[in-house]
Design a protein around this motif. Structure first.
Motif, PDB file in Angstrom:
ATOM      1  N   UNK A   1      -6.241 -18.162  20.011  1.00 34.45           N
ATOM      2  CA  UNK A   1      -5.847 -19.564  19.954  1.00 34.45           C
ATOM      3  C   UNK A   1      -4.623 -19.782  20.835  1.00 34.45           C
ATOM      4  N   UNK A   2      -4.398 -21.038  21.170  1.00 31.17           N
ATOM      5  CA  UNK A   2      -3.265 -21.381  22.027  1.00 31.17           C
ATOM      6  C   UNK A   2      -1.949 -21.008  21.365  1.00 31.17           C
ATOM      7  N   UNK A   3      -1.862 -21.182  20.045  1.00 30.72           N
ATOM      8  CA  UNK A   3      -0.641 -20.848  19.319  1.00 30.72           C
ATOM      9  C   UNK A   3      -0.315 -19.370  19.453  1.00 30.72           C
ATOM     10  N   UNK A   4      -1.330 -18.540  19.358  1.00 34.30           N
ATOM     11  CA  UNK A   4      -1.122 -17.102  19.447  1.00 34.30           C
ATOM     12  C   UNK A   4      -0.693 -16.701  20.856  1.00 34.30           C
ATOM     13  N   UNK A   5      -1.262 -17.325  21.871  1.00 39.12           N
ATOM     14  CA  UNK A   5      -0.959 -16.965  23.254  1.00 39.12           C
ATOM     15  C   UNK A   5       0.384 -17.537  23.702  1.00 39.12           C
ATOM     16  N   UNK A   6       0.585 -18.838  23.479  1.00 39.44           N
ATOM     17  CA  UNK A   6       1.779 -19.507  23.989  1.00 39.44           C
ATOM     18  C   UNK A   6       2.921 -19.579  22.989  1.00 39.44           C
ATOM     19  N   UNK A   7       2.602 -19.533  21.719  1.00 41.83           N
ATOM     20  CA  UNK A   7       3.618 -19.690  20.685  1.00 41.83           C
ATOM     21  C   UNK A   7       3.582 -21.094  20.104  1.00 41.83           C
ATOM     22  N   UNK A   8       4.009 -21.203  18.861  1.00 40.16           N
ATOM     23  CA  UNK A   8       3.928 -22.462  18.125  1.00 40.16           C
ATOM     24  C   UNK A   8       4.795 -23.566  18.716  1.00 40.16           C
ATOM     25  N   UNK A   9       5.909 -23.217  19.332  1.00 44.29           N
ATOM     26  CA  UNK A   9       6.844 -24.222  19.851  1.00 44.29           C
ATOM     27  C   UNK A   9       6.638 -24.534  21.338  1.00 44.29           C
ATOM     28  N   UNK A  10       5.705 -23.861  21.974  1.00 42.99           N
ATOM     29  CA  UNK A  10       5.453 -24.121  23.397  1.00 42.99           C
ATOM     30  C   UNK A  10       4.988 -25.565  23.574  1.00 42.99           C
ATOM     31  N   UNK A  11       5.434 -26.177  24.641  1.00 41.82           N
ATOM     32  CA  UNK A  11       5.128 -27.581  24.910  1.00 41.82           C
ATOM     33  C   UNK A  11       3.630 -27.877  24.893  1.00 41.82           C
ATOM     34  N   UNK A  12       2.832 -27.021  25.502  1.00 42.61           N
ATOM     35  CA  UNK A  12       1.379 -27.246  25.526  1.00 42.61           C
ATOM     36  C   UNK A  12       0.778 -27.160  24.125  1.00 42.61           C
ATOM     37  N   UNK A  13       1.279 -26.234  23.314  1.00 40.65           N
ATOM     38  CA  UNK A  13       0.797 -26.105  21.938  1.00 40.65           C
ATOM     39  C   UNK A  13       1.136 -27.354  21.138  1.00 40.65           C
ATOM     40  N   UNK A  14       2.356 -27.830  21.307  1.00 42.44           N
ATOM     41  CA  UNK A  14       2.809 -29.023  20.579  1.00 42.44           C
ATOM     42  C   UNK A  14       1.965 -30.236  20.960  1.00 42.44           C
ATOM     43  N   UNK A  15       1.671 -30.405  22.231  1.00 40.81           N
ATOM     44  CA  UNK A  15       0.873 -31.566  22.645  1.00 40.81           C
ATOM     45  C   UNK A  15      -0.581 -31.442  22.204  1.00 40.81           C
ATOM     46  N   UNK A  16      -1.073 -30.216  22.103  1.00 41.50           N
ATOM     47  CA  UNK A  16      -2.415 -30.029  21.537  1.00 41.50           C
ATOM     48  C   UNK A  16      -2.427 -30.423  20.065  1.00 41.50           C
ATOM     49  N   UNK A  17      -1.378 -30.048  19.323  1.00 38.82           N
ATOM     50  CA  UNK A  17      -1.269 -30.439  17.917  1.00 38.82           C
ATOM     51  C   UNK A  17      -1.221 -31.962  17.797  1.00 38.82           C
ATOM     52  N   UNK A  36      -0.730 -32.430  11.262  1.00 40.08           N
ATOM     53  CA  UNK A  36      -0.612 -32.147  12.698  1.00 40.08           C
ATOM     54  C   UNK A  36       0.419 -33.059  13.350  1.00 40.08           C
ATOM     55  N   UNK A  37       0.407 -34.324  12.961  1.00 43.65           N
ATOM     56  CA  UNK A  37       1.334 -35.290  13.554  1.00 43.65           C
ATOM     57  C   UNK A  37       2.770 -35.020  13.134  1.00 43.65           C
ATOM     58  N   UNK A  38       2.988 -34.659  11.873  1.00 40.10           N
ATOM     59  CA  UNK A  38       4.343 -34.330  11.421  1.00 40.10           C
ATOM     60  C   UNK A  38       4.885 -33.106  12.163  1.00 40.10           C
ATOM     61  N   UNK A  39       4.043 -32.071  12.268  1.00 40.11           N
ATOM     62  CA  UNK A  39       4.485 -30.848  12.964  1.00 40.11           C
ATOM     63  C   UNK A  39       4.813 -31.130  14.424  1.00 40.11           C
ATOM     64  N   UNK A  40       3.967 -31.903  15.080  1.00 39.03           N
ATOM     65  CA  UNK A  40       4.231 -32.176  16.496  1.00 39.03           C
ATOM     66  C   UNK A  40       5.465 -33.074  16.648  1.00 39.03           C
ATOM     67  N   UNK A  41       5.638 -34.059  15.766  1.00 40.89           N
ATOM     68  CA  UNK A  41       6.822 -34.930  15.813  1.00 40.89           C
ATOM     69  C   UNK A  41       8.099 -34.110  15.690  1.00 40.89           C
ATOM     70  N   UNK A  42       8.136 -33.223  14.692  1.00 37.38           N
ATOM     71  CA  UNK A  42       9.325 -32.384  14.486  1.00 37.38           C
ATOM     72  C   UNK A  42       9.568 -31.469  15.683  1.00 37.38           C
ATOM     73  N   UNK A  43       8.505 -30.889  16.207  1.00 37.09           N
ATOM     74  CA  UNK A  43       8.653 -29.981  17.357  1.00 37.09           C
ATOM     75  C   UNK A  43       9.132 -30.723  18.604  1.00 37.09           C
ATOM     76  N   UNK A  44       8.573 -31.896  18.826  1.00 33.68           N
ATOM     77  CA  UNK A  44       8.978 -32.679  20.004  1.00 33.68           C
ATOM     78  C   UNK A  44      10.429 -33.113  19.878  1.00 33.68           C
ATOM     79  N   UNK A  45      10.831 -33.589  18.697  1.00 32.85           N
ATOM     80  CA  UNK A  45      12.235 -33.972  18.500  1.00 32.85           C
ATOM     81  C   UNK A  45      13.157 -32.786  18.762  1.00 32.85           C
ATOM     82  N   UNK A  46      12.762 -31.625  18.253  1.00 34.37           N
ATOM     83  CA  UNK A  46      13.601 -30.438  18.389  1.00 34.37           C
ATOM     84  C   UNK A  46      13.654 -29.856  19.783  1.00 34.37           C
ATOM     85  N   UNK A  47      12.565 -30.001  20.535  1.00 33.67           N
ATOM     86  CA  UNK A  47      12.529 -29.351  21.841  1.00 33.67           C
ATOM     87  C   UNK A  47      12.925 -30.267  22.995  1.00 33.67           C
TER      88      UNK A  47
END
Length: 128
Positions: A1-17, A36-47
């Motif tokens: 999966x993309x998460x495993x390859x790129x990591x959970x906080x990687x920009x591409x993973x976040x936009x896929x979420x 999915x939307x909460x996780x991506x919102x938090x990740x985008x705010x943080x990154x």
């Protein structure tokens, strides 16, 4: 999966979420979409931070998802969280274009909440 390859906080993973959450929400599957939307919102705010347009978009889609579920108070909390994050940035005030847009959402959501409370009060009076 993309998460495993790129990591959970990687920009591409976040936009896929985010895109998955948006697609689920568009299909009316709001409960599934919300996570999915909460996780991506938090990740985008943080990154990338709240001043980026992608953060504003993720906020908007999450707020819509919560509104569709009738969870207006939580939608307001998300807006307030975004505004707090935005206000914490140096050189950004309530006249920033994103702050103005989100404050408009807060006003609209607050009005909707007031209307629902009035309708509830009318219903309660009619029952008595």
């Amino acid at each position: 999966s993309m998460t495993r390859v790129l990591g959970e906080k990687h920009e591409d993973t976040v936009y896929c979420m985010f895109n998955l959450g948006r697609a689920l929400s568009d299909e009316g599957r709001h409960t599934e979409a919300e996570a999915w939307l909460r996780n991506s919102f938090e990740s985008i705010l943080g990154s990338i931070g709240p001043e980026d347009g992608r953060a504003l978009k993720s906020c908007f889609v999450l707020v819509q998802c919560l509104e569709e579920q009738g969870r207006i108070d939580e939608a307001l909390q998300i807006c307030q969280r975004y505004l707090q994050e935005l206000g914490a940035r140096e050189g950004i005030n309530d006249q920033h274009k994103s702050a103005i847009r989100v404050q408009g959402w807060v006003n609209r959501i607050s009005k909707r909440m007031e209307e629902q409370l009035r309708a509830f009060d009318i219903f309660a009076v009619e029952e008595q």
